[in-house]
Design a protein around this motif. Sequence first.
Motif, short mmCIF file in Angstrom:
data_model
loop_
_atom_site.label_atom_id
_atom_site.label_comp_id
_atom_site.label_asym_id
_atom_site.label_seq_id
_atom_site.Cartn_x
_atom_site.Cartn_y
_atom_site.Cartn_z
N ASP A 598 0.83 -1.26 -0.04
CA ASP A 598 0.02 -0.15 0.20
C ASP A 598 0.77 1.36 0.02
O ASP A 598 2.12 0.93 -0.01
CB ASP A 598 -1.10 -0.14 1.15
CG ASP A 598 -0.29 0.34 2.54
OD1 ASP A 598 0.89 0.23 2.59
OD2 ASP A 598 -0.90 0.57 3.44
N PRO A 606 -5.29 -8.73 0.09
CA PRO A 606 -5.70 -8.29 -0.94
C PRO A 606 -7.37 -8.09 -0.72
O PRO A 606 -8.18 -8.74 -1.40
CB PRO A 606 -5.51 -8.80 -2.10
CG PRO A 606 -5.16 -10.11 -1.60
CD PRO A 606 -4.65 -10.04 -0.29
N PHE A 607 -7.81 -7.43 0.56
CA PHE A 607 -9.21 -7.85 0.78
C PHE A 607 -10.15 -6.90 -0.35
O PHE A 607 -11.13 -7.13 -0.32
CB PHE A 607 -9.47 -7.18 2.12
CG PHE A 607 -9.60 -8.13 3.03
CD1 PHE A 607 -10.55 -8.92 3.48
CD2 PHE A 607 -8.39 -8.36 4.13
CE1 PHE A 607 -10.52 -9.97 4.62
CE2 PHE A 607 -8.00 -9.25 4.99
CZ PHE A 607 -9.29 -10.20 5.21
N LYS A 608 -9.51 -5.64 -1.14
CA LYS A 608 -10.01 -4.94 -1.67
C LYS A 608 -10.60 -5.61 -2.99
O LYS A 608 -11.38 -5.20 -3.57
CB LYS A 608 -9.32 -3.90 -2.31
CG LYS A 608 -8.75 -2.74 -1.02
CD LYS A 608 -7.89 -1.72 -1.50
CE LYS A 608 -7.54 -0.71 -0.30
NZ LYS A 608 -6.60 0.42 -0.62
N ARG A 609 -9.81 -6.75 -3.32
CA ARG A 609 -10.13 -7.67 -4.49
C ARG A 609 -11.39 -8.43 -4.06
O ARG A 609 -11.84 -9.34 -5.19
CB ARG A 609 -8.88 -8.40 -5.02
CG ARG A 609 -7.77 -7.44 -5.44
CD ARG A 609 -6.72 -7.90 -5.94
NE ARG A 609 -6.91 -8.83 -6.96
CZ ARG A 609 -6.23 -9.85 -7.81
NH1 ARG A 609 -4.70 -9.64 -7.24
NH2 ARG A 609 -6.41 -10.57 -8.71
N LYS A 611 -15.27 -9.51 -3.05
CA LYS A 611 -16.62 -9.05 -2.91
C LYS A 611 -17.11 -9.14 -1.59
O LYS A 611 -16.39 -9.75 -0.85
CB LYS A 611 -17.98 -9.87 -4.01
CG LYS A 611 -17.18 -9.72 -5.36
CD LYS A 611 -18.06 -10.74 -6.30
CE LYS A 611 -17.86 -10.44 -7.75
NZ LYS A 611 -18.66 -11.36 -8.57
N GLU A 615 -16.05 -11.60 1.54
CA GLU A 615 -15.39 -11.29 2.75
C GLU A 615 -15.97 -12.04 3.85
O GLU A 615 -15.23 -12.47 4.77
CB GLU A 615 -15.45 -9.80 3.10
CG GLU A 615 -14.52 -9.05 2.18
CD GLU A 615 -14.35 -7.45 2.65
OE1 GLU A 615 -14.26 -7.20 3.64
OE2 GLU A 615 -14.25 -6.75 1.74
N ARG A 642 -4.94 -8.14 8.68
CA ARG A 642 -5.64 -7.08 7.64
C ARG A 642 -5.24 -5.65 7.79
O ARG A 642 -4.91 -5.04 6.93
CB ARG A 642 -7.20 -7.16 7.99
CG ARG A 642 -7.95 -6.13 6.57
CD ARG A 642 -9.45 -6.36 6.84
NE ARG A 642 -10.11 -5.77 5.58
CZ ARG A 642 -11.22 -5.83 5.57
NH1 ARG A 642 -12.04 -6.38 5.97
NH2 ARG A 642 -11.63 -5.19 4.47
N SER A 643 -4.65 -5.47 9.16
CA SER A 643 -4.27 -3.98 9.25
C SER A 643 -2.72 -4.21 9.29
O SER A 643 -2.22 -2.76 8.75
CB SER A 643 -4.72 -3.44 10.40
OG SER A 643 -4.42 -4.15 11.62
#
Length: 760
Positions: A598, A606-609, A611, A615, A642-643
Amino acid sequence: MATANAAASLDSVSVSADEMTVKAVHKRYEGLVTVRTKAIKGKGAWYWAHLEPILVRNNDTGMAKAVKLRCTLCDAVFSASNPSRTASEHLKRGTCPNFTSTPKPISSISPPPSSISPSPPPPSSRKRNASAATAVAVAASSSSYQIPPLAVVDPSRFCAEIVYSSAAAAAAALPLPPQQHHQQQHLMLSGGKEDLGALAMLEDSVKKLKSPKASPGPALSKTQIDSAVGLLADWLYESCGAASFSCIEHPKFKAFLQQVGLPPMSRRELAGPRLDARFEEARAESEAKIRDALFFQIASDGWKARDGGGAAGENLVNLIVNLPNGTSVYRKAVFPAGCVPSKYAEEILWETITDICGGSVRRCAGIVADRFKAKALRNLENQNHWMVNLSCQLQGFSSLIKDFSKELQLFKTVTEKCTKLANFFNKKSQVRNIFLRYQLQESHEHAGLLRAPPELGRGETVNSSLVYAMLEDILNSSRLLHVVVIDESYKTLCVEDPVALEVAEMIRDVGFWTELEAVHSLMKLVRTMAQEMELERPLIGQCLPLWDDLRAKVREWCAKYNVADGPVERVIERRFKKNYHPAWSAAFILDPLYLMKDNSGKYLPPFKRLKPEQEKDVDKLITRLVSREEAHIALMELMKWRSEGLDPLYAQAVQVKQPDPMTGKMKVANPQSSRLVWETCLSEFKSLGKVAARLIFLHATSCGFKCNWSFLRWVGAHGHSRAGMERAQKMVFIAAHAKLERRDFSNEEEKDAELFANEY
């Protein structure tokens, strides 16, 4: 007195010098005779068959004064100082009028002229010659001149390849009658030229009787023999039916074993004690590897029946154990007959797990199976919450082509038109002859029909592989098809046959070829991805990227061929949902291989990828795989993952790639790094780390060991007895164990097909 003594002394010195000269000449002569004798037996230079050493004698004293070489073809005499140079100058350069590339039998050699008489051979030579003469001419008396004259025959009756055999050499040792001294003659044997081989064998037998202690060469030691026989037996087992046990009793194979100094092999031993011992050895190695692993995955391939799998519809189900370190070991083979119910598959899978684990069934992290009954996999997963049971992605991609054929109108239209074209060209004799004629004119060596799928009944589906082959044939024959429809004979046929006219218009239509190319291109795209998947055997973390890659390529295909993307994408999404498993999303998030950098420099999952529903799948799966007490801890650790993600240096080390030496593509340098990171430097994630380590090593495909069709046919014919089935189980185990150790997932029959398809 002094003068007389001096003269006597000079005479004695002269006599002594003459004796030494004679001895030297005789020694030189005997040496050349020995060399020539060995050469005639095949152990020396070729030219000795045409050059014969002779002694030249002093006319006054009768003592030998020199050694000469006589050409047996033209009676010319040369110095014996350099036989090799004499052969080159006299024979090879064409000086000899009677020399040809095919030597004459020694029996046709004329004796030396009377003016140059050869020295009588030593007693040992006379004894050998008499023995050979007795073996070749049994009816002859002790006087060589009492042998009846040999009949003259046409030299062309003899094989050109038969030259100076040992039998002919023996015949050359026989003196010929005076009237034949100046004639070149050949043996007339009652059995024709086939008798020459028998005559040579007779002389070989005489030689063996004369020299029974001749050494055959260095013999192999017992250790070398045992090692060679063991390797040969392993090859037979690992061929898994491609080479039958009966082949070792083939006469030429027996002769081969004898030539290399190996003892004959017994079929009963190969199929009995030796097979049992090799099986026990392979099984012990496999079980040791499984015991060392903390957990494993079962890969089950073969539930979907193959076409032509044996005379009795036999099929082979392979049960393979995938270990976390990336290796796979074979477990067992199952030979179901016909359609297998879902409950039976479930029982076989669970029996395999309990057989491996005993009471600790939690060691089994999950199952991956080819497209069978998803119900069996779901039942086992619901009954054992720690398991992840998946359908094979290779089968998912293959099924996608069938979905296109059923649901896309473009596929239906092109398939119908191409089937009509192929059947018309194949079945209409007049059109077929025109097409084959033009094929021969173009290729000069090959002509064949267009491949077409068989006619199907109501409710039957077309085999996608046969459809693809038909499309490929028609595309490759595009130019020839255009030539055929402008042929005068075909034009005449169009007047009489409306189908011929319709097919001709179809071939002339540019739109038909555009649609055909589009359908062929999409099928090739999916088939290529499936073949790469079979070769690379991806893990489940790669499933989401694979489907995303497919979607991107299909969008490009739609834009290229001006096809509406909506219907195509709906087909893909429907198949994706059928194959999707929540473990795909969880492995994608937990595998450090897919961490993304990032703006702050951190490497985060890659949680952004994903849906929103995917999740949620990650949370649900992780809580299911741990105990109830650990569920909230695992979710807290997931939030931290995740963070914070992974240390950049470790993340970059995991993601290092290098070109594959076989394909040239960039691949991960160390695929085991993803799991090892969780087990070492991420040890603070107690609960999540256990889930991640068990998830990210799981395979997404069940393909592993491919058995030969010949073995499946053998099972269909002989596998109905208990003993036959046990032998089949052991042979498959040995072959699969060896292949998996070599990481060889290919099929010998496919390799052969590729080899013979190549042009040289």
